[in-house]
Design a protein around this motif. Structure first.
Motif, PDB file in Angstrom:
ATOM      1  N   LEU A   1       0.841  -1.206   0.000  1.00  0.00           N
ATOM      2  CA  LEU A   1       0.000   0.000   0.000  1.00  0.00           C
ATOM      3  C   LEU A   1       0.876   1.256   0.000  1.00  0.00           C
ATOM      4  CD1 LEU A   1      -2.814  -1.052   2.499  1.00  0.00           C
ATOM      5  CD2 LEU A   1      -3.043  -0.709   0.031  1.00  0.00           C
ATOM      6  N   ARG A   2       1.984   1.231   0.754  1.00  0.00           N
ATOM      7  CA  ARG A   2       2.912   2.380   0.765  1.00  0.00           C
ATOM      8  C   ARG A   2       3.512   2.602  -0.613  1.00  0.00           C
ATOM      9  NH1 ARG A   2       3.687   1.014   5.930  1.00  0.00           N
ATOM     10  NH2 ARG A   2       5.228  -0.604   5.582  1.00  0.00           N
ATOM     11  N   VAL A   3       3.955   1.517  -1.254  1.00  0.00           N
ATOM     12  CA  VAL A   3       4.558   1.618  -2.588  1.00  0.00           C
ATOM     13  C   VAL A   3       3.561   2.227  -3.574  1.00  0.00           C
ATOM     14  CG1 VAL A   3       5.383   0.242  -4.548  1.00  0.00           C
ATOM     15  CG2 VAL A   3       6.224  -0.244  -2.250  1.00  0.00           C
ATOM     16  N   MET A   4       2.311   1.850  -3.452  1.00  0.00           N
ATOM     17  CA  MET A   4       1.275   2.338  -4.361  1.00  0.00           C
ATOM     18  C   MET A   4       0.795   3.744  -3.985  1.00  0.00           C
ATOM     19  SD  MET A   4       0.970  -0.113  -6.538  1.00  0.00           S
ATOM     20  CE  MET A   4      -0.543   0.189  -7.399  1.00  0.00           C
ATOM     21  N   GLY A   5       1.299   4.290  -2.874  1.00  0.00           N
ATOM     22  CA  GLY A   5       0.895   5.630  -2.453  1.00  0.00           C
ATOM     23  C   GLY A   5      -0.478   5.653  -1.805  1.00  0.00           C
ATOM     24  N   MET A   6      -0.908   4.508  -1.270  1.00  0.00           N
ATOM     25  CA  MET A   6      -2.239   4.418  -0.669  1.00  0.00           C
ATOM     26  C   MET A   6      -2.175   4.203   0.840  1.00  0.00           C
ATOM     27  SD  MET A   6      -4.399   2.289  -3.525  1.00  0.00           S
ATOM     28  CE  MET A   6      -3.370   0.851  -3.617  1.00  0.00           C
ATOM     29  N   ASP A   7      -1.044   4.500   1.452  1.00  0.00           N
ATOM     30  CA  ASP A   7      -0.890   4.241   2.879  1.00  0.00           C
ATOM     31  C   ASP A   7      -1.601   5.270   3.758  1.00  0.00           C
ATOM     32  OD1 ASP A   7       1.094   5.921   1.788  1.00  0.00           O
ATOM     33  OD2 ASP A   7       2.348   5.683   3.550  1.00  0.00           O
ATOM     34  N   GLU A   8      -2.072   6.356   3.195  1.00  0.00           N
ATOM     35  CA  GLU A   8      -2.800   7.366   3.968  1.00  0.00           C
ATOM     36  C   GLU A   8      -4.310   7.165   3.896  1.00  0.00           C
ATOM     37  OE1 GLU A   8      -1.340   9.752   5.910  1.00  0.00           O
ATOM     38  OE2 GLU A   8       0.558   8.791   5.422  1.00  0.00           O
ATOM     39  N   ILE A   9      -4.760   6.234   3.061  1.00  0.00           N
ATOM     40  CA  ILE A   9      -6.189   5.963   2.909  1.00  0.00           C
ATOM     41  C   ILE A   9      -6.619   5.048   4.059  1.00  0.00           C
ATOM     42  CG2 ILE A   9      -7.940   4.947   1.387  1.00  0.00           C
ATOM     43  CD1 ILE A   9      -6.120   5.645  -0.973  1.00  0.00           C
ATOM     44  N   PRO A  10      -7.784   5.313   4.661  1.00  0.00           N
ATOM     45  CA  PRO A  10      -8.241   4.450   5.761  1.00  0.00           C
ATOM     46  C   PRO A  10      -8.391   2.999   5.309  1.00  0.00           C
ATOM     47  CG  PRO A  10      -9.785   6.273   5.371  1.00  0.00           C
ATOM     48  CD  PRO A  10      -8.720   6.376   4.350  1.00  0.00           C
ATOM     49  N   VAL A  11      -8.090   2.058   6.218  1.00  0.00           N
ATOM     50  CA  VAL A  11      -8.184   0.626   5.942  1.00  0.00           C
ATOM     51  C   VAL A  11      -9.267   0.029   6.827  1.00  0.00           C
ATOM     52  CG1 VAL A  11      -6.956  -1.585   6.034  1.00  0.00           C
ATOM     53  CG2 VAL A  11      -5.748   0.468   5.286  1.00  0.00           C
ATOM     54  N   ARG A  12     -10.124  -0.784   6.212  1.00  0.00           N
ATOM     55  CA  ARG A  12     -11.157  -1.522   6.959  1.00  0.00           C
ATOM     56  C   ARG A  12     -11.049  -2.985   6.579  1.00  0.00           C
ATOM     57  NH1 ARG A  12     -16.139   1.377   7.690  1.00  0.00           N
ATOM     58  NH2 ARG A  12     -16.854  -0.565   8.640  1.00  0.00           N
ATOM     59  N   PHE A  13     -11.339  -3.863   7.524  1.00  0.00           N
ATOM     60  CA  PHE A  13     -11.322  -5.296   7.246  1.00  0.00           C
ATOM     61  C   PHE A  13     -12.608  -5.685   6.526  1.00  0.00           C
ATOM     62  CE2 PHE A  13      -8.363  -5.494  11.009  1.00  0.00           C
ATOM     63  CZ  PHE A  13      -7.237  -5.737  10.226  1.00  0.00           C
ATOM     64  N   LEU A  14     -12.448  -6.395   5.427  1.00  0.00           N
ATOM     65  CA  LEU A  14     -13.593  -6.803   4.620  1.00  0.00           C
ATOM     66  C   LEU A  14     -14.508  -7.770   5.363  1.00  0.00           C
ATOM     67  CD1 LEU A  14     -11.700  -7.249   1.247  1.00  0.00           C
ATOM     68  CD2 LEU A  14     -13.404  -5.495   1.773  1.00  0.00           C
ATOM     69  N   ASP A  15     -13.951  -8.535   6.285  1.00  0.00           N
ATOM     70  CA  ASP A  15     -14.768  -9.476   7.047  1.00  0.00           C
ATOM     71  C   ASP A  15     -15.254  -8.864   8.358  1.00  0.00           C
ATOM     72  OD1 ASP A  15     -12.058  -9.456   7.665  1.00  0.00           O
ATOM     73  OD2 ASP A  15     -11.965 -11.556   8.228  1.00  0.00           O
ATOM     74  N   GLY A  16     -15.136  -7.563   8.487  1.00  0.00           N
ATOM     75  CA  GLY A  16     -15.600  -6.865   9.690  1.00  0.00           C
ATOM     76  C   GLY A  16     -17.022  -6.352   9.525  1.00  0.00           C
ATOM     77  N   ALA A  17     -17.512  -5.739  10.560  1.00  0.00           N
ATOM     78  CA  ALA A  17     -18.871  -5.190  10.563  1.00  0.00           C
ATOM     79  C   ALA A  17     -18.939  -3.917   9.722  1.00  0.00           C
ATOM     80  CB  ALA A  17     -19.289  -4.879  11.997  1.00  0.00           C
ATOM     81  N   GLY A  18     -20.106  -3.689   9.142  1.00  0.00           N
ATOM     82  CA  GLY A  18     -20.343  -2.443   8.422  1.00  0.00           C
ATOM     83  C   GLY A  18     -19.837  -2.419   6.989  1.00  0.00           C
ATOM     84  N   ILE A  19     -19.370  -3.549   6.479  1.00  0.00           N
ATOM     85  CA  ILE A  19     -18.900  -3.607   5.093  1.00  0.00           C
ATOM     86  C   ILE A  19     -20.044  -4.166   4.243  1.00  0.00           C
ATOM     87  CG2 ILE A  19     -17.206  -4.587   3.499  1.00  0.00           C
ATOM     88  CD1 ILE A  19     -15.992  -2.645   5.540  1.00  0.00           C
ATOM     89  N   PRO A  20     -20.453  -3.450   3.185  1.00  0.00           N
ATOM     90  CA  PRO A  20     -21.537  -3.950   2.336  1.00  0.00           C
ATOM     91  C   PRO A  20     -21.197  -5.322   1.739  1.00  0.00           C
ATOM     92  CG  PRO A  20     -21.083  -1.649   1.839  1.00  0.00           C
ATOM     93  CD  PRO A  20     -20.001  -2.127   2.766  1.00  0.00           C
ATOM     94  N   THR A  21     -22.213  -6.138   1.572  1.00  0.00           N
ATOM     95  CA  THR A  21     -22.049  -7.510   1.082  1.00  0.00           C
ATOM     96  C   THR A  21     -21.354  -7.556  -0.273  1.00  0.00           C
ATOM     97  OG1 THR A  21     -24.076  -8.088   2.259  1.00  0.00           O
ATOM     98  CG2 THR A  21     -23.299  -9.656   0.617  1.00  0.00           C
ATOM     99  N   ARG A  22     -21.598  -6.584  -1.115  1.00  0.00           N
ATOM    100  CA  ARG A  22     -20.995  -6.614  -2.464  1.00  0.00           C
ATOM    101  C   ARG A  22     -19.468  -6.617  -2.416  1.00  0.00           C
ATOM    102  NH1 ARG A  22     -22.842  -1.339  -1.931  1.00  0.00           N
ATOM    103  NH2 ARG A  22     -21.302   0.274  -2.353  1.00  0.00           N
ATOM    104  N   PHE A  23     -18.861  -6.163  -1.309  1.00  0.00           N
ATOM    105  CA  PHE A  23     -17.406  -6.167  -1.180  1.00  0.00           C
ATOM    106  C   PHE A  23     -16.887  -7.435  -0.503  1.00  0.00           C
ATOM    107  CE2 PHE A  23     -18.313  -1.494  -1.049  1.00  0.00           C
ATOM    108  CZ  PHE A  23     -17.761  -1.206  -2.290  1.00  0.00           C
ATOM    109  N   LYS A  24     -17.777  -8.287  -0.020  1.00  0.00           N
ATOM    110  CA  LYS A  24     -17.363  -9.441   0.757  1.00  0.00           C
ATOM    111  C   LYS A  24     -17.164 -10.701  -0.079  1.00  0.00           C
ATOM    112  CE  LYS A  24     -19.114  -7.922   5.153  1.00  0.00           C
ATOM    113  NZ  LYS A  24     -18.627  -8.403   6.406  1.00  0.00           N
TER     114      LYS A  24
END
Length: 123
Positions: free
Chosen positions: A87-110
């Motif tokens: 993620l750092r190499v891609m320049g995305m290390d400042e974007i918030p990270v959420r676990f896909l198998d956690g609560a509050g993630i829409p089913t379409r992403f699971k």
């Protein structure tokens, strides 16, 4: 055509003084000049970007819009230092990270590929 040249221009100017040059409007830079050259950082190596992208794809990392905010989705069991470095190499290390198998993630992403299933290729 009835055009006729007027009297010679040089005949009138012989008796008058030459014009003075005007003052230049720009005097140059003011202040001290810097002896340091600006540091130019090279972007990531294309091969490094390709490796990071491949790792993120294998780990099933997603970029999602959650409540209008770009968020990185990572499977909790596949998260680790390699994913975070990619993620750092891609320049995305400042974007918030959420676990896909956690609560509050829409089913379409699971949706998750079963282990051993080949990665679909796009043209």
């Amino acid at each position: 055509m009835d055009w006729k040249p007027k009297a010679r221009i040089s005949a009138d100017t012989a008796e008058s003084e030459p014009t003075k040059p005007s003052k230049p409007g720009f005097v140059g830079f003011e202040g001290a000049t810097s002896t340091e050259s600006p540091k130019i950082e090279a972007g990531p190596d294309p091969a490094e970007l390709a490796r990071a992208s491949a790792l993120l794809n294998r780990a099933g990392v997603r970029i999602m819009q959650l409540e209008g905010v770009a968020t990185i989705g990572v499977w909790s069991d596949l998260d680790g230092p390699e994913v975070r470095q990619a993620l750092r190499v891609m320049g995305m290390d400042e974007i918030p990270v959420r676990f896909l198998d956690g609560a509050g993630i829409p089913t379409r992403f699971k949706l998750r590929r079963a282990e051993g299933e080949p990665v679909p290729r796009t043209c």
